[in-house]
Each structure stands twice: as structure tokens, then as C-alpha cells.
Design a protein around this motif. Sequence first.
Motif, PDB file in Angstrom:
ATOM      1  N   ASN A  27      22.108 -71.229   3.900  1.00 15.96           N
ATOM      2  CA  ASN A  27      22.614 -70.542   5.089  1.00 15.96           C
ATOM      3  C   ASN A  27      21.501 -69.821   5.842  1.00 15.96           C
ATOM      4  O   ASN A  27      21.693 -69.414   6.987  1.00 15.96           O
ATOM      5  CB  ASN A  27      23.702 -69.538   4.700  1.00 15.96           C
ATOM      6  N   PHE A  28      20.357 -69.640   5.194  1.00 17.91           N
ATOM      7  CA  PHE A  28      19.224 -68.987   5.837  1.00 17.91           C
ATOM      8  C   PHE A  28      18.367 -69.972   6.633  1.00 17.91           C
ATOM      9  O   PHE A  28      17.481 -69.553   7.369  1.00 17.91           O
ATOM     10  CB  PHE A  28      18.334 -68.316   4.784  1.00 17.91           C
ATOM     11  N   MET A  68      28.327 -63.717   9.015  1.00 16.62           N
ATOM     12  CA  MET A  68      28.340 -62.258   9.019  1.00 16.62           C
ATOM     13  C   MET A  68      28.864 -61.688  10.334  1.00 16.62           C
ATOM     14  O   MET A  68      29.475 -60.613  10.356  1.00 16.62           O
ATOM     15  CB  MET A  68      26.939 -61.722   8.721  1.00 16.62           C
ATOM     16  N   TYR A  69      28.658 -62.410  11.426  1.00 21.59           N
ATOM     17  CA  TYR A  69      29.195 -61.968  12.713  1.00 21.59           C
ATOM     18  C   TYR A  69      30.721 -61.939  12.663  1.00 21.59           C
ATOM     19  O   TYR A  69      31.352 -60.985  13.130  1.00 21.59           O
ATOM     20  CB  TYR A  69      28.715 -62.893  13.825  1.00 21.59           C
ATOM     21  N   HIS A  70      31.313 -62.955  12.061  1.00 19.41           N
ATOM     22  CA  HIS A  70      32.772 -62.983  11.953  1.00 19.41           C
ATOM     23  C   HIS A  70      33.288 -61.917  10.985  1.00 19.41           C
ATOM     24  O   HIS A  70      34.386 -61.390  11.160  1.00 19.41           O
ATOM     25  CB  HIS A  70      33.243 -64.377  11.531  1.00 19.41           C
ATOM     26  N   LYS A  71      32.490 -61.594   9.997  1.00 21.19           N
ATOM     27  CA  LYS A  71      32.863 -60.503   9.093  1.00 21.19           C
ATOM     28  C   LYS A  71      32.929 -59.186   9.863  1.00 21.19           C
ATOM     29  O   LYS A  71      33.860 -58.387   9.687  1.00 21.19           O
ATOM     30  CB  LYS A  71      31.855 -60.401   7.949  1.00 21.19           C
ATOM     31  N   GLN A  83      24.290 -56.075  16.545  1.00 19.72           N
ATOM     32  CA  GLN A  83      23.016 -56.078  15.823  1.00 19.72           C
ATOM     33  C   GLN A  83      22.801 -57.419  15.118  1.00 19.72           C
ATOM     34  O   GLN A  83      21.684 -57.946  15.082  1.00 19.72           O
ATOM     35  CB  GLN A  83      22.978 -54.936  14.808  1.00 19.72           C
ATOM     36  N   ILE A  84      23.871 -57.946  14.564  1.00 19.67           N
ATOM     37  CA  ILE A  84      23.790 -59.236  13.876  1.00 19.67           C
ATOM     38  C   ILE A  84      23.398 -60.334  14.856  1.00 19.67           C
ATOM     39  O   ILE A  84      22.565 -61.200  14.553  1.00 19.67           O
ATOM     40  CB  ILE A  84      25.138 -59.562  13.187  1.00 19.67           C
ATOM     41  N   LEU A  85      23.984 -60.304  16.057  1.00 21.27           N
ATOM     42  CA  LEU A  85      23.681 -61.327  17.068  1.00 21.27           C
ATOM     43  C   LEU A  85      22.233 -61.252  17.555  1.00 21.27           C
ATOM     44  O   LEU A  85      21.647 -62.272  17.913  1.00 21.27           O
ATOM     45  CB  LEU A  85      24.618 -61.186  18.266  1.00 21.27           C
ATOM     46  N   LYS A  92      17.958 -59.817   6.867  1.00 16.50           N
ATOM     47  CA  LYS A  92      18.406 -58.610   7.558  1.00 16.50           C
ATOM     48  C   LYS A  92      19.840 -58.778   8.059  1.00 16.50           C
ATOM     49  O   LYS A  92      20.624 -57.819   8.080  1.00 16.50           O
ATOM     50  CB  LYS A  92      17.464 -58.284   8.717  1.00 16.50           C
ATOM     51  N   ILE A  93      20.183 -60.004   8.476  1.00 15.83           N
ATOM     52  CA  ILE A  93      21.563 -60.294   8.889  1.00 15.83           C
ATOM     53  C   ILE A  93      22.515 -60.077   7.721  1.00 15.83           C
ATOM     54  O   ILE A  93      23.580 -59.469   7.863  1.00 15.83           O
ATOM     55  CB  ILE A  93      21.665 -61.740   9.423  1.00 15.83           C
ATOM     56  N   LYS A  94      22.124 -60.577   6.567  1.00 14.08           N
ATOM     57  CA  LYS A  94      22.947 -60.425   5.358  1.00 14.08           C
ATOM     58  C   LYS A  94      23.145 -58.953   5.014  1.00 14.08           C
ATOM     59  O   LYS A  94      24.257 -58.517   4.681  1.00 14.08           O
ATOM     60  CB  LYS A  94      22.279 -61.153   4.188  1.00 14.08           C
TER      61      LYS A  94
END
Length: 218
Positions: A27-28, A68-71, A83-85, A92-94
Motif C-alpha cells: 500500500n506504500f 486512511m483518507y476514508h478512515k 493533512q492526509i491528502l 506519515k499518512i499511516k
Amino acid sequence: MHTRVYVSEDRTKVFVLFYEAACVFSNFYPTGFSAAPNIQQFLKNEELAKEEELKKKQTFNCSEQYFMYHKALLVGDEQIAEQILKEYNPMKIKLLGRKLNMSKEQLDKWSKISRDVMFNACLEKFSQDETCRKTLFRTHGMTLVEASPTDKIWGIGLDKNDKRSEDERTWRGTNWLGETLDKVREELWKKEEFQKEREQIGKESMETRCQLLEHFPL
């Protein structure tokens, strides 16, 4: 070698063991794709989902970002979602996703829909990137296994070089990501638009496919 292909002696079992970010199945792995975020779709709120469909598509730089955006959307934390976007580093996204303050109800909802969100993330990723898709197609007839030594939910809780990874009976995790990728592959494999790619992969021997998988990227 970011991927290890294990073939049993009787050749009835072929595991594609992966984990590192440089592996296309991670996923990375950095690959851009566009999709319209729609948390209501996963929550089965049909009317609200139709409204969400009208929203502008977003560009994601990896499937971890979509996930993570949907989370964050589920929690309703617009600040962390933004911030995730804006973030390009998948770790860092995780970590941003882990910062979300979730109620028990939200945790329960996320546990129910997270696999569907991951499926959609991977479906968009592999359907829009030819190189990624062809690599996924080379695993046709094989079993994808996330050999994460630290993740016992999405992975198997074992390193890809651990002998126990060669037998699902000794896995320490559930391999949700591997199972999701297997489903994505089968979904895309049957699409008419990818017939030429299927035919190309079909001409490759098992040995060639294994070598290409283990040495990606060439």
C-alpha cells in the motif's frame, strides 16, 4: 529482492510473499490514481452515497492514502483528512490515520467496512496503472501474501524469509491484504478491456513469471 515466490515441491501451492514499500503490492508503493471519495458508499447509505458521487474526484499517490483518507472521513475529522491528502510520505499518512480519535461505535463501523475500503483502493490503483496491473496479473493462479512481521491482521505476522511463511497453518496473522489483492486480481482479470494483457501473461511460463515478480522493478 522485495518479493519472494515460494513454490511447493508438488507445485500445488505458490505463495507470492511481499512487504517492502518498493514492492508494487504494498500500500506504500507510489502510484497515482484518481477516485471520488465516498464513505457513504461503504456505510450503505444509498441516498447520501448518490450525493457523494457528484463530488469531484481526488488524486491519491498510493492506496494507503485512499484508505486512511476514508478512515478520516468516517470519523469526520476534516483537519486530519486534509493533512492526509497533502502528505506524500506513506508512513506519515499511516501515522496520521492512527492519530484519529475514534469512538467505540466508529471503531466498530471501521472494522466492518475497512476491507471494502481497501478493496476499492486497490481496485482503483491496479485498474489505472498498467505496470502495476500486469505485475498483479502475473500472480494469476498464485496466492498473494503480505509477509509483514508486525501486522497480524492485514499480514501474516511473519517475515517473507521465515520458513513458517511457506505454510498457512503456521501463519501468525490473517493475511487480509493478500486476500484483498487476490480478489482485485480476479475482478480485473475477467474484464474485456484487459484481454491483450491476459493473453500476454498467458504466454509466459511459470518460471518466467516468478522471476519477473521477484526482480520487479527490472
